[in-house]
Design an enzyme around this catalytic site. Sequence first.
Site, PDB file in Angstrom:
ATOM      1  N   CYS A  46       0.859  -1.182   0.000  1.00 18.46           N
ATOM      2  CA  CYS A  46       0.000   0.000   0.000  1.00 18.46           C
ATOM      3  C   CYS A  46       0.894   1.230   0.000  1.00 18.46           C
ATOM      4  O   CYS A  46       1.687   1.433   0.927  1.00 18.46           O
ATOM      5  CB  CYS A  46      -0.904  -0.004   1.234  1.00 18.46           C
ATOM      6  SG  CYS A  46      -1.895   1.497   1.404  1.00 18.46           S
ATOM      7  N   TYR A  98     -15.389  13.485  23.958  1.00 24.34           N
ATOM      8  CA  TYR A  98     -14.938  12.416  23.053  1.00 24.34           C
ATOM      9  C   TYR A  98     -13.406  12.385  23.117  1.00 24.34           C
ATOM     10  O   TYR A  98     -12.717  12.418  22.095  1.00 24.34           O
ATOM     11  CB  TYR A  98     -15.417  12.646  21.621  1.00 24.34           C
ATOM     12  CG  TYR A  98     -16.855  13.103  21.495  1.00 24.34           C
ATOM     13  CD1 TYR A  98     -17.899  12.185  21.425  1.00 24.34           C
ATOM     14  CD2 TYR A  98     -17.177  14.461  21.446  1.00 24.34           C
ATOM     15  CE1 TYR A  98     -19.220  12.602  21.306  1.00 24.34           C
ATOM     16  CE2 TYR A  98     -18.493  14.887  21.335  1.00 24.34           C
ATOM     17  CZ  TYR A  98     -19.509  13.960  21.268  1.00 24.34           C
ATOM     18  OH  TYR A  98     -20.812  14.392  21.152  1.00 24.34           O
ATOM     19  N   GLU A 127     -15.312  10.235  27.693  1.00 24.56           N
ATOM     20  CA  GLU A 127     -15.054   9.265  26.624  1.00 24.56           C
ATOM     21  C   GLU A 127     -15.887   8.017  26.890  1.00 24.56           C
ATOM     22  O   GLU A 127     -16.028   7.583  28.038  1.00 24.56           O
ATOM     23  CB  GLU A 127     -13.556   8.919  26.599  1.00 24.56           C
ATOM     24  CG  GLU A 127     -13.167   7.693  25.805  1.00 24.56           C
ATOM     25  CD  GLU A 127     -13.529   7.778  24.333  1.00 24.56           C
ATOM     26  OE1 GLU A 127     -13.943   6.742  23.776  1.00 24.56           O
ATOM     27  OE2 GLU A 127     -13.422   8.872  23.747  1.00 24.56           O
ATOM     28  N   ASP A 180     -14.301  16.549  19.786  1.00 27.32           N
ATOM     29  CA  ASP A 180     -13.784  15.835  18.609  1.00 27.32           C
ATOM     30  C   ASP A 180     -14.679  14.613  18.410  1.00 27.32           C
ATOM     31  O   ASP A 180     -14.280  13.481  18.663  1.00 27.32           O
ATOM     32  CB  ASP A 180     -12.330  15.432  18.868  1.00 27.32           C
ATOM     33  CG  ASP A 180     -11.677  14.777  17.653  1.00 27.32           C
ATOM     34  OD1 ASP A 180     -12.321  14.722  16.584  1.00 27.32           O
ATOM     35  OD2 ASP A 180     -10.533  14.313  17.778  1.00 27.32           O
ATOM     36  N   CYS A 194     -13.843  15.391  11.391  1.00 22.16           N
ATOM     37  CA  CYS A 194     -13.310  14.610  10.269  1.00 22.16           C
ATOM     38  C   CYS A 194     -14.325  14.503   9.140  1.00 22.16           C
ATOM     39  O   CYS A 194     -14.031  13.909   8.108  1.00 22.16           O
ATOM     40  CB  CYS A 194     -12.892  13.221  10.739  1.00 22.16           C
ATOM     41  SG  CYS A 194     -14.257  12.256  11.434  1.00 22.16           S
TER      42      CYS A 194
END
Length: 441
Positions: free
Chosen positions: A177, A299, A323, A367, A394
């Site tokens: 990869c 998170y 979390e 996050d 993200c």
Amino acid sequence: MQNAPESSLVGAEYEVEVGPVAHGGHCIARTDEGRVLFVRHALPGEKVVVRVTEGNEDSRFLRADAVRVLDASKDRVEAPCPYAGPGKCGGCDWQHAKPGAQRRLKGEVVAEQLKRLAGLTPEEAGWDGTVVPAEGDKVPAGQVPAWRTRVQYAVDADGHAGLRKHRSHEVQPIDRCLIAAPGVSELGIEQRDWSGMESVDAIAATGSQDRQVVLTPRPGARLPLVELDRPASVLRVAEDGGVHRVHGRPFVRERADDRTYRVGNGGFWQVHPQAADTLVRAVMQGLLPRKGDTALDLYCGAGLFAGALADRVGDKGAVLGIESGKRAVEDARHNLQHFDRVRIEQGKVEQALPRTGITEVDLIVLDPPRAGAGKQTVKHLAGLSARRIAYVACDPAALARDLAYFAEAGYRVRTLRAFDLFPMTHHVECVAILEPVKKDA
């Protein structure tokens, strides 16, 4: 009443002009009849022949691959990876685009999501419209940065390790990869027989020599004797989802913000070797923590942002991390045990945060996972009167949705920055800094 039988269009070919990029690693095109196509392996402005990969006569849109390029974009390059292309590995989306063009496309996606879901222009979001490459990732067209420190290999029926094809469980066996970090590639996963395994996760820590392999066997299969080209600890995923140590340490040591973090059982850590430091810098520059501040890290994973905040708020400050993952909480507590001012709570943010009884804080970092924080959590956060909030995202669609909720709750975006921490893929990381809207006197 039953629906009429659907007529599949898979395999049908159309000649089309490719339109703008869309969220998800594809571009938009239309057939002469007006059907919407989500086209992979194409670039805006190109004329291509596409072949339908998903969809039927009744579908709202069709998915397709560009199988022949009739009029190429100036941004097109030959894909450096032999496994990139129609019907092959689904890991990379933009191998066929120059690196600068990839970042422009990602910027266009972020801008489109902000406008459509949050009603914000780049200027209104305090963003200059650029997607910034990570340090060391500026490579010439036709080359690929080797950045991915965590790779999940799927295993085919013959025991060959590979990567899954796009939107498929089918495995594309590979020899190497190109985006895998050197610490992953040097393990030699692709050259081994992994018969009986469902998947093999390879992890190469940043800032230490720690390597880890996490094996997920098929039901009833025995573990192979693991011999790799470099030393690595080995873990096994049980049928109940638990992770057990086979040999070596059950964790890897990651380095960021001048601190070492333990991350156990193949748990979450930023995949790009520069990502953790890049994001900590962006968050701290945006929040500007002061001595004595109280802060939330939601998170929080292994405690990356909680540790950075604890350093900066001083002995009179306080940081609470929340979390949901049990092992991640154990890691965060271990990583930050020398900070009396840090507390880590286990639970889902939407449940654990109300239980704390906290009514006011100075700073918040969140996050969230790809789905975002959601309206109720955003409403709760906005009620804590934080001076500033840092939102690390993200997924630009989830970010934009949550920014709209924050706007309803009285917070505006002060600045937004976008980082290319997933080169060759469609993914992009954003950091938005929010502050309360000033009320008119």
